[in-house]
Design an enzyme around this catalytic site. Structure first.
Site, PDB file in Angstrom:
ATOM      1  N   LYS A  66       0.785  -1.015   0.051  1.00  0.00           N
ATOM      2  CA  LYS A  66       0.119  -0.065   0.046  1.00  0.00           C
ATOM      3  C   LYS A  66       0.910   1.258   0.049  1.00  0.00           C
ATOM      4  O   LYS A  66       2.104   1.255   0.439  1.00  0.00           O
ATOM      5  CB  LYS A  66      -0.992  -0.011   1.351  1.00  0.00           C
ATOM      6  CG  LYS A  66      -2.172   0.773   1.045  1.00  0.00           C
ATOM      7  CD  LYS A  66      -3.388  -0.015   0.444  1.00  0.00           C
ATOM      8  CE  LYS A  66      -4.480   0.826   0.262  1.00  0.00           C
ATOM      9  NZ  LYS A  66      -5.510   0.251  -0.476  1.00  0.00           N
ATOM     10  N   TYR A 171     -23.039   6.601   0.278  1.00  0.00           N
ATOM     11  CA  TYR A 171     -23.740   6.446  -1.233  1.00  0.00           C
ATOM     12  C   TYR A 171     -22.472   6.963  -2.188  1.00  0.00           C
ATOM     13  O   TYR A 171     -22.945   7.913  -2.988  1.00  0.00           O
ATOM     14  CB  TYR A 171     -25.103   6.993  -1.004  1.00  0.00           C
ATOM     15  CG  TYR A 171     -25.909   6.898  -2.242  1.00  0.00           C
ATOM     16  CD1 TYR A 171     -26.284   5.580  -2.430  1.00  0.00           C
ATOM     17  CD2 TYR A 171     -26.112   7.772  -3.367  1.00  0.00           C
ATOM     18  CE1 TYR A 171     -27.283   5.210  -3.592  1.00  0.00           C
ATOM     19  CE2 TYR A 171     -27.126   7.752  -4.355  1.00  0.00           C
ATOM     20  CZ  TYR A 171     -27.684   6.448  -4.404  1.00  0.00           C
ATOM     21  OH  TYR A 171     -28.327   6.024  -5.479  1.00  0.00           O
ATOM     22  N   SER A 173     -18.989   5.884  -4.861  1.00  0.00           N
ATOM     23  CA  SER A 173     -18.991   5.072  -6.191  1.00  0.00           C
ATOM     24  C   SER A 173     -19.453   3.615  -5.788  1.00  0.00           C
ATOM     25  O   SER A 173     -20.085   3.084  -6.646  1.00  0.00           O
ATOM     26  CB  SER A 173     -17.524   5.142  -6.455  1.00  0.00           C
ATOM     27  OG  SER A 173     -17.033   6.350  -6.382  1.00  0.00           O
ATOM     28  N   GLY A 175     -21.040   2.275  -2.912  1.00  0.00           N
ATOM     29  CA  GLY A 175     -22.255   2.185  -2.235  1.00  0.00           C
ATOM     30  C   GLY A 175     -23.461   2.439  -3.073  1.00  0.00           C
ATOM     31  O   GLY A 175     -24.545   1.846  -3.130  1.00  0.00           O
ATOM     32  N   ALA A 248     -15.858  -1.360   2.246  1.00  0.00           N
ATOM     33  CA  ALA A 248     -15.142  -0.621   3.011  1.00  0.00           C
ATOM     34  C   ALA A 248     -13.981  -1.104   3.630  1.00  0.00           C
ATOM     35  O   ALA A 248     -14.269  -2.427   4.110  1.00  0.00           O
ATOM     36  CB  ALA A 248     -15.835   0.113   4.245  1.00  0.00           C
ATOM     37  N   ASN A 249     -12.759  -0.681   3.351  1.00  0.00           N
ATOM     38  CA  ASN A 249     -11.642  -1.585   3.864  1.00  0.00           C
ATOM     39  C   ASN A 249     -11.218  -1.234   5.204  1.00  0.00           C
ATOM     40  O   ASN A 249     -11.823  -0.192   5.859  1.00  0.00           O
ATOM     41  CB  ASN A 249     -10.390  -0.943   3.097  1.00  0.00           C
ATOM     42  CG  ASN A 249     -10.124  -1.564   1.648  1.00  0.00           C
ATOM     43  OD1 ASN A 249     -10.587  -2.417   1.234  1.00  0.00           O
ATOM     44  ND2 ASN A 249      -9.952  -0.626   0.848  1.00  0.00           N
TER      45      ASN A 249
HETATM   46  N1  LIG Z   1     -13.666   1.854  -5.425  1.00  0.00           N
HETATM   47  C1  LIG Z   1     -13.068   0.817  -5.250  1.00  0.00           C
HETATM   48  O1  LIG Z   1     -12.967  -0.158  -6.169  1.00  0.00           O
HETATM   49  C2  LIG Z   1     -13.017   0.022  -3.937  1.00  0.00           C
HETATM   50  C3  LIG Z   1     -12.268  -1.169  -4.042  1.00  0.00           C
HETATM   51  C4  LIG Z   1     -12.076  -1.774  -2.421  1.00  0.00           C
HETATM   52  C5  LIG Z   1     -12.442  -1.162  -1.275  1.00  0.00           C
HETATM   53  N2  LIG Z   1     -13.019   0.182  -1.334  1.00  0.00           N
HETATM   54  C6  LIG Z   1     -13.408   0.837  -0.185  1.00  0.00           C
HETATM   55  O2  LIG Z   1     -14.863   0.930  -0.272  1.00  0.00           O
HETATM   56  C7  LIG Z   1     -15.187   1.900   0.332  1.00  0.00           C
HETATM   57  C8  LIG Z   1     -15.926   3.128  -0.570  1.00  0.00           C
HETATM   58  O3  LIG Z   1     -15.241   3.171  -1.671  1.00  0.00           O
HETATM   59  P1  LIG Z   1     -15.936   4.215  -2.914  1.00  0.00           P
HETATM   60  O4  LIG Z   1     -14.768   4.176  -3.935  1.00  0.00           O
HETATM   61  O5  LIG Z   1     -17.281   4.103  -2.934  1.00  0.00           O
HETATM   62  O6  LIG Z   1     -15.618   5.638  -2.100  1.00  0.00           O
HETATM   63  P2  LIG Z   1     -16.292   6.830  -2.306  1.00  0.00           P
HETATM   64  O7  LIG Z   1     -15.417   8.131  -1.820  1.00  0.00           O
HETATM   65  O8  LIG Z   1     -16.778   7.263  -3.746  1.00  0.00           O
HETATM   66  O9  LIG Z   1     -17.527   6.785  -1.320  1.00  0.00           O
HETATM   67  C9  LIG Z   1     -17.509   6.854  -0.087  1.00  0.00           C
HETATM   68  C10 LIG Z   1     -18.933   7.656   0.417  1.00  0.00           C
HETATM   69  O10 LIG Z   1     -18.720   7.576   1.858  1.00  0.00           O
HETATM   70  C11 LIG Z   1     -19.106   8.950   2.234  1.00  0.00           C
HETATM   71  N3  LIG Z   1     -18.840   8.886   3.903  1.00  0.00           N
HETATM   72  C12 LIG Z   1     -17.639   9.097   4.369  1.00  0.00           C
HETATM   73  N4  LIG Z   1     -17.714   8.800   5.590  1.00  0.00           N
HETATM   74  C13 LIG Z   1     -19.168   8.769   6.052  1.00  0.00           C
HETATM   75  C14 LIG Z   1     -19.704   8.242   7.059  1.00  0.00           C
HETATM   76  N5  LIG Z   1     -19.025   8.389   8.494  1.00  0.00           N
HETATM   77  N6  LIG Z   1     -21.102   8.134   6.923  1.00  0.00           N
HETATM   78  C15 LIG Z   1     -21.725   8.117   5.880  1.00  0.00           C
HETATM   79  N7  LIG Z   1     -20.981   8.286   4.631  1.00  0.00           N
HETATM   80  C16 LIG Z   1     -19.728   8.622   4.731  1.00  0.00           C
HETATM   81  C17 LIG Z   1     -18.501   9.787   1.347  1.00  0.00           C
HETATM   82  O11 LIG Z   1     -19.109  11.425   1.550  1.00  0.00           O
HETATM   83  C18 LIG Z   1     -18.684   9.312   0.094  1.00  0.00           C
HETATM   84  O12 LIG Z   1     -19.949   9.790  -0.609  1.00  0.00           O
HETATM   85  C19 LIG Z   1     -13.820   2.841   0.781  1.00  0.00           C
HETATM   86  O13 LIG Z   1     -13.918   2.309   2.145  1.00  0.00           O
HETATM   87  C20 LIG Z   1     -13.313   2.174  -0.209  1.00  0.00           C
HETATM   88  O14 LIG Z   1     -11.569   1.992   0.530  1.00  0.00           O
HETATM   89  C21 LIG Z   1     -13.613   0.381  -2.844  1.00  0.00           C
END
Ligand SMILES: NC(=O)c1ccc[n+]([C@@H]2O[C@H](COP(=O)([O-])OP(=O)(O)OC[C@H]3O[C@@H](n4cnc5c(N)ncnc54)[C@H](O)[C@@H]3O)[C@@H](O)[C@H]2O)c1
Length: 337
Positions: A66, A171, A173, A175, A248-249
């Protein structure tokens, strides 16, 4: 582990390589502010370790690594961002191919294109227009859905999703894709996000928007899709979901939280399994040269892994986390597919 202050950008960068036993370490590049550089180092070590488990459980010929870029305010203008990426590329190059990066919180496919060019190919998920596999969110969402279906089957004894009450925290990318798909399949989905501007889109998709803390609400399934670390010991004691599975990781603040959830009869699917769709997609498309059709079953196989973990945990009376670690160790020493 490398921790440097970038000579061009002045920003602190930490890169952790947890394991190269199965192959080069792989894991995204996180750009976010930390209270102090030690917090960033702690985070990168935890995240790299989780990536080793994620890669092993996904059957990939990779270990875990990482990178974190400890930007003071997480807002980089274009010129500064380029300097930071050049500094990161220098660190990655110095590791002689032991670490491959990709997008994570705060970084995007466009950044990967720059790092790929500067390092001679040590980055995944460049934009599709540049020959990469692009944004990983769709594949991650597919993986979450495969994990959720398998876990629902295991916990509730039926693969039917219609009628389930589901809470989706975040909600964004991933979610949004998961929540919308579950609603389309007949689940009663409630979602919430710190970013209120997403509310109109959610409601248009037929979801219920809630500004409440969804961890305290009663759901059949809770999907953590925001930031990591939401499940603390205290929250685990009051959580009212039957099943927790999401992308979420590093969802747990501490390993002991897995035991608390287990004792309370809440099934928690480790995020290292549920969130692997994106990385499986990137490796299959960019490294193994598979088509989308050939890649999809590899992502769907997350469901089989979830069943194996939950069955193993039930049979041995351990937590899903312990069963996942056990399976990861076995898969790491086996020849990956
Ligand atoms: N995008 C991927 O391909 C991917 C892959 C593996 C893991 N993840 C993990 O999945 C999770 C979501 O990823 P993503 O790409 O959708 O991220 P993102 O940033 O597009 O979405 C996360 C959302 O969560 C909201 N948020 C943050 N804290 C919050 C809280 N306490 N309560 C409510 N909402 C909150 C943010 O406003 C944002 O809209 C992250 O933890 C990311 O590390 C994503």
């Amino acid at each position: 582990m490398r921790v440097v202050r970038g000579r061009r950008s002045g920003v602190v960068i930490a890169v952790a390589v947890h394991s190269t036993q199965a192959g080069p370490a792989i894991g995204g590049c996180r750009i976010k502010p930390y209270p102090g550089w030690r917090d960033g180092v702690d985070d990168v070590v935890r995240l790299a370790r989780a990536m080793t488990e994620k890669a092993a459980l996904a059957g990939l010929r990779h270990g875990g690594g990482k990178a974190v870029i400890m930007d003071a305010d997480a807002v980089l203008d274009e010129r500064h961002r380029l300097l930071v990426l050049e500094d990161l590329a220098e660190v990655i190059t110095s590791l002689d191919g032991a670490y491959l990066t990709g997008p994570d919180i705060g970084s995007a496919p466009a950044d990967m294109e720059i790092i790929h060019r500067l390092t001679g190919g040590l980055a995944f998920c460049r934009p599709e227009s540049s020959g990469g596999s692009g944004n990983s969110s769709i594949a991650t969402a597919h993986g979450v859905l495969a994990a959720l279906e398998a876990a629902v089957d295991h916990v509730f004894g039926t693969g039917a999703l219609a009628g389930l009450r589901v809470g989706v925290i975040g909600y964004g990318s991933v979610g949004r894709l998961v929540a919308d798909e579950l609603a389309a399949r007949g689940c009663a989905v409630t979602t919430g996000d710190l970013d209120e501007s997403r509310r109109a889109t959610a409601e248009a998709a037929g979801l219920t928007w809630s500004a409440e803390d969804l961890l305290g609400e009663e759901f059949d399934v809770l999907v953590p899709a925001a930031v990591g670390g939401l499940l603390s010991e205290e929250r685990a004691r009051t959580c009212r979901a039957g099943l927790i599975v999401g992308p979420a990781n590093n969802q747990l603040t501490h390993d002991d939280v897995a035991s608390t959830l287990h004792e309370r009869g809440i099934t928690w699917v480790p995020d290292v399994v549920a969130s692997a769709g994106g990385i499986i997609h990137a490796v299959c498309r960019e490294e193994l040269g598979l088509t989308e059709e050939e890649t999809t079953p590899r992502i769907r196989a997350i469901g089989t892994t979830v069943t194996e973990i939950l069955t193993g945990a039930r049979d041995s009376g351990t937590t899903p986390q312990a069963a996942a670690r056990d399976l990861a160790a076995r898969r790491r020493t086996a020849v990956p597919a």
